[in-house]
Design a protein around this motif. Structure first.
Motif, PDB file in Angstrom:
ATOM      1  N   THR A  97      91.314  32.513  27.475  1.00  0.00           N
ATOM      2  CA  THR A  97      90.284  31.522  27.122  1.00  0.00           C
ATOM      3  C   THR A  97      89.242  31.372  28.216  1.00  0.00           C
ATOM      4  N   SER A  98      89.709  31.279  29.461  1.00  0.00           N
ATOM      5  CA  SER A  98      88.783  31.055  30.574  1.00  0.00           C
ATOM      6  C   SER A  98      87.919  32.278  30.849  1.00  0.00           C
ATOM      7  N   TYR A  99      88.499  33.468  30.881  1.00  0.00           N
ATOM      8  CA  TYR A  99      87.734  34.673  31.165  1.00  0.00           C
ATOM      9  C   TYR A  99      86.718  34.967  30.065  1.00  0.00           C
ATOM     10  N   ILE A 100      87.195  34.964  28.815  1.00  0.00           N
ATOM     11  CA  ILE A 100      86.306  35.286  27.702  1.00  0.00           C
ATOM     12  C   ILE A 100      85.306  34.160  27.466  1.00  0.00           C
ATOM     13  N   GLY A 101      85.793  32.910  27.529  1.00  0.00           N
ATOM     14  CA  GLY A 101      84.907  31.771  27.326  1.00  0.00           C
ATOM     15  C   GLY A 101      83.805  31.706  28.366  1.00  0.00           C
ATOM     16  N   ALA A 102      84.173  31.846  29.645  1.00  0.00           N
ATOM     17  CA  ALA A 102      83.176  31.795  30.716  1.00  0.00           C
ATOM     18  C   ALA A 102      82.163  32.934  30.592  1.00  0.00           C
ATOM     19  N   SER A 103      82.640  34.115  30.279  1.00  0.00           N
ATOM     20  CA  SER A 103      81.752  35.278  30.168  1.00  0.00           C
ATOM     21  C   SER A 103      80.792  35.135  28.978  1.00  0.00           C
ATOM     22  N   TYR A 104      81.337  34.705  27.850  1.00  0.00           N
ATOM     23  CA  TYR A 104      80.520  34.582  26.634  1.00  0.00           C
ATOM     24  C   TYR A 104      79.468  33.485  26.783  1.00  0.00           C
ATOM     25  N   ILE A 105      79.875  32.315  27.281  1.00  0.00           N
ATOM     26  CA  ILE A 105      78.932  31.205  27.448  1.00  0.00           C
ATOM     27  C   ILE A 105      77.863  31.550  28.480  1.00  0.00           C
TER      28      ILE A 105
END
Length: 208
Positions: A97-105
């Motif tokens: 969640t953190s890796y993908i969420g941070a990268s996408y946002i």
């Protein structure tokens, strides 16, 4: 045969094969063998975790950002430390969640550099105050060692902020912000309470 296939765990199979190989090659006592097996399990899970993260990142087109986030987060994590999840499934979920969420946002919906900088500075101050934060299994012993880690964390946080001020790249600044936020959350005493983890574990071994 179907029951055997249903219960087959490829990770455990690989870990046992590696463990048996090193067990034959190395002359270790029972305690060392236990540490060896646990070490192999940890490495295997971390490899699996990052394979999953980067496969998902590649699929949605943010693999470069996820890699950059990993580098920045790891550079702070290695000295600031912090709370760990108590089970692998929760760890996998939070990491993904953190890796993908941070990268996408950071790519799709980045905030402006001024606000990102303010948040980064706040996180750096909190990291300076609360890091390093140890765990029950890995208490950080020695006042000098803890002070050294605190200084290194502060320096690394400052370097990341300075680099971003020179680049003024909105996406990278946001990635840095999320990396600092995630690490800050992991060292706060309230996070330890949330995860029901023991805080300042070194006090059990030292007279403070």
């Amino acid at each position: 045969m179907k029951e055997l296939l249903r219960n087959f765990n490829p990770c455990n199979f690989i870990c046992m094969r590696m463990f048996n190989y090193f067990k034959k090659k190395l002359n270790l006592d029972p305690l060392q063998l236990e540490k060896l097996y646990l070490g192999i399990m940890v490495i295997m899970f971390n490899v699996l975790e990052f394979v999953v993260v980067f496969v998902v990142a590649f699929y949605i087109g943010v693999i470069k950002e996820a890699l950059l986030f990993f580098i920045m987060f790891a550079s702070i994590r290695c000295t600031a430390a912090g709370v760990h999840c108590k089970n692998n499934l929760a760890c996998m979920a939070i990491t993904l969640t953190s890796y993908i969420g941070a990268s996408y946002i950071s790519v799709k919906y980045p905030i402006n550099c001024s606000l990102a900088c303010i948040i980064c500075v706040i996180c750096a101050v909190l990291l300076c105050k609360y890091s390093p934060a140890d765990t029950e299994k890995r208490p950080i012993l020695g006042a000098k060692h803890r002070k050294k880690l605190k200084i290194q964390t502060t320096i690394m946080s400052s370097i990341l902020i300075l680099i971003n001020l020179l680049l003024l790249n909105k996406s990278i600044f946001n990635l840095t912000m999320f990396a600092l936020i995630l690490e800050t959350l992991s060292v706060l005493p309230w996070s330890y309470k949330l995860f029901k983890a023991s805080y300042n574990n070194y006090k059990k071994y030292e007279v403070v």
